[in-house]
Design an enzyme around this catalytic site. Structure first.
Site, PDB file in Angstrom:
ATOM      1  N   CYS A  63      86.330  69.217  69.938  1.00 52.95           N
ATOM      2  CA  CYS A  63      86.817  70.275  70.745  1.00 52.95           C
ATOM      3  C   CYS A  63      85.341  71.379  70.502  1.00 52.95           C
ATOM      4  O   CYS A  63      85.108  72.151  71.547  1.00 52.95           O
ATOM      5  CB  CYS A  63      87.797  71.068  70.302  1.00 52.95           C
ATOM      6  SG  CYS A  63      87.738  71.650  68.513  1.00 52.95           S
ATOM      7  N   HIS A 225      90.043  75.267  65.873  1.00 53.36           N
ATOM      8  CA  HIS A 225      89.732  74.809  67.009  1.00 53.36           C
ATOM      9  C   HIS A 225      88.717  75.849  67.771  1.00 53.36           C
ATOM     10  O   HIS A 225      88.764  76.865  67.373  1.00 53.36           O
ATOM     11  CB  HIS A 225      90.938  75.002  67.790  1.00 53.36           C
ATOM     12  CG  HIS A 225      91.118  74.378  69.167  1.00 53.36           C
ATOM     13  ND1 HIS A 225      90.514  73.017  69.406  1.00 53.36           N
ATOM     14  CD2 HIS A 225      91.558  74.860  70.503  1.00 53.36           C
ATOM     15  CE1 HIS A 225      90.786  72.625  70.592  1.00 53.36           C
ATOM     16  NE2 HIS A 225      91.187  73.847  71.284  1.00 53.36           N
ATOM     17  N   ASN A 247      90.616  77.088  76.530  1.00 52.14           N
ATOM     18  CA  ASN A 247      90.969  75.962  75.477  1.00 52.14           C
ATOM     19  C   ASN A 247      90.493  74.721  76.171  1.00 52.14           C
ATOM     20  O   ASN A 247      90.926  74.445  77.166  1.00 52.14           O
ATOM     21  CB  ASN A 247      92.654  76.025  75.114  1.00 52.14           C
ATOM     22  CG  ASN A 247      92.927  74.983  74.083  1.00 52.14           C
ATOM     23  OD1 ASN A 247      92.033  74.081  74.108  1.00 52.14           O
ATOM     24  ND2 ASN A 247      94.250  75.063  73.836  1.00 52.14           N
TER      25      ASN A 247
END
Length: 543
Positions: A63, A225, A247
């Site tokens: 990520c 994250h 995201n």
């Protein structure tokens, strides 16, 4: 004839470090390697322009890298300049990355690891026929040795590798509250983010976690994250400060106030902000909620040696946003190099061996904005544990011709310590007045060896040179003790130029993978260690 890269083959050896041993879980998600023409009839490196909605994460825990791609995708010029060669007919691509503090190229074929559905198993574009995300991810995997090398990392490093820019890290909570019980000053952080957004500084953020990546279903947030910051705006009626985030999963969004379906959105607000209700990983938050849940912000400036120093591959014809300006690209730069060894590794300012560190004399010929950054040689992923035991930082001491030979102690009112952090980069932007300063790179603890580079950027004229004079630590206080009556009194903050600094320290957490780092030492009783994690900016003069 399709190009075949024998150096980075389409097999398990390219997926992980030890294909014959215990392999990571994500390896099982790969059932085949396919070229784009095998999953779409009309593959294309770029389809029109690039935008944050192009990027989606797959089964690999990268990520940090995909959020970096998302952050950079708002400037198509950057992504396209990464491609030195793009031979779509043969499936051969040569890509450049800023790695080990220099631009390096890597050539790959377009065979991509795919899952049972025949589509890319890892990072990919939202459109099936667009492939720039897959290609850049594979090129980085080859550069670092395998796809496993991408499984966990730092957002700032991803943005730097894509742009050649210089990162800065802001800690949200330390801007928000003052241990000296001063009023919360989140407005100063907001002003800083607005300024950076106006200057096209690339930004991302994250939520720290000591337990790896964890999801909060009730809030729609993921800790451990990385997220991209896409916009920082205030409503036209000045009632709400909003931040737009994404995201990299391409889904799972914030569920609180100002989320896609929130009642906070009036017709006028939604039209003004361009907000929609798509489940695409893009969402808005009010700034006060952002400060509640997110704890660090990664910023990256594009300076005069960034990706824009390269031409664009002539075959690429995406719709470019040439109206963007990057003021930092015109700033002057100077770099010095040095090392800590047995004779000059004195640790931080609260160590009496501090004077043994290397020192540099910065001459500011005109007051203004300065960006200071220290960094160390890039280490491979498997050396992280050793590397992160050696936090790096630097002190800035305002001196004069008569007193610059006396270094600051932890109670000096004229000193600023950019607290050492366990990271490859440590930086800050300051307003500095005309005059002379002593810059002292340091490690968190004494006797920690290593090389470093220190750079100064500014739109104004300045000079920095090694300081060879014998320096000593001032005797206004001993380490950890109360200063004498003649020594400077302990304050909750200090001022250098137009900058007010308070004390705090904060660990750095990795995105996408749990990394246990050595905790930083707590501040000793009676110490007024000048750190900048709680950096508060006063209003700047316009120049």
């Amino acid at each position: 004839m399709p190009y075949i890269d024998d150096v980075f083959p389409a097999d398990k050896s390219s997926l992980c470090y030890d294909p014959d041993g215990t392999v990571p879980e994500f390896v099982a998600s790969v059932t085949s390697w396919k070229r784009p023409s095998q999953w779409t009839r009309t593959p294309s490196l770029f389809v029109d322009s690039t935008n944050p909605g192009d990027v989606e994460q797959g089964q690999l825990g990268d990520c940090w890298w995909l959020s970096a791609l998302t952050v950079v995708s708002v400037i198509p010029d950057v992504l396209q300049r990464l491609f030195v060669e793009a031979n779509e007919a043969e499936g051969r691509y040569t890509v450049r990355f800023y790695y080990q503090h220099e631009w390096k190229t890597v050539t790959i074929d377009d065979r991509i690891p795919c899952g049972k559905d025949g589509l890319p198993a890892f990072g990919h574009n939202t459109l099936k026929n667009e492939i720039w995300v897959c290609i850049l991810e594979k090129a980085l995997a080859k550069l670092l040795g395998s796809y496993e090398a991408l499984d966990g990392g730092y957002l700032e490093e991803g943005v730097v590798m894509l742009t050649g820019g210089r990162p800065e890290r802001l800690y949200v909570n330390n801007w928000s509250q003052n241990p000296g019980k001063q009023p919360w000053r989140k407005d100063r952080l907001w002003d800083k983010l607005v300024q950076y957004s106006t200057e096209n500084v690339l930004m991302g953020t994250g939520i720290s976690s000591s337990r790896g990546q964890t999801t909060d279903e009730s809030k729609g947030l993921v800790a451990g994250h990385a997220y991209a910051i896409l916009d920082v705006r205030e409503t036209s009626d000045k009632k709400f400060k909003l931040i737009k985030l994404r995201n990299p999963w391409g889904q799972f969004e914030w569920k609180g106030p100002w989320s896609d379906a929130s009642r906070n959105w009036t017709f006028q607000y939604r039209k003004e902000m361009g907000a929609d209700t798509k489940d695409d990983g893009i969402f808005w938050m009010e700034f006060k909620d952002f400060c509640t849940y997110y704890d660090k912000i990664t910023c990256c400036r594009l300076l005069n040696d960034s990706i824009f120093s390269f031409p664009m591959e002539s075959k690429l014809k995406a719709n470019l946003k040439n109206n963007l300006t990057f003021p930092y690209a015109n700033w002057n730069r100077k770099r010095v190099e040095g090392a800590w060894d047995n004779e000059c590794a004195g640790g931080m300012m609260n160590n009496m061996a501090f004077a043994k560190n290397p020192h540099f004399r910065l001459t500011v010929q005109k007051s203004g904005r300065f960006f200071l950054i220290i960094y160390r040689p890039y280490l491979s992923q498997d050396a992280d544990a050793q590397y992160y035991r050696s936090g790096i930082g630097f002190a800035v001491y305002k001196g004069t011709d008569s007193n610059y030979k006396i270094l600051p102690t932890d109670n000096s009112p004229n000193a600023l310590l950019q607290y050492p952090v366990y990271a490859r980069y440590n930086s800050i932007e300051l307003d500095l007045d005309q005059g002379e300063y002593v810059i002292t790179p340091c490690t968190m603890y004494s006797n920690r060896k290593g090389e470093f580079r220190f750079e100064v950027f500014s739109p104004n004229t300045f000079d920095i040179q090694p300081l060879e004079d014998n320096l000593r630590v001032g005797l206004c206080s001993s380490r950890g003790s109360r200063p004498t009556d003649d020594a400077p009194k302990m304050n909750s903050s200090i001022t250098i130029g137009k900058n007010m600094i308070s004390t705090s320290q904060q660990p750095l957490a990795r995105s996408g993978k749990n990394l246990n780092t050595t905790p930083q030492p707590t501040k000793q009783p009676g110490s007024n260690m000048m750190t900048t994690y709680q950096f508060e900016f006063a209003q700047r003069n316009k120049f």
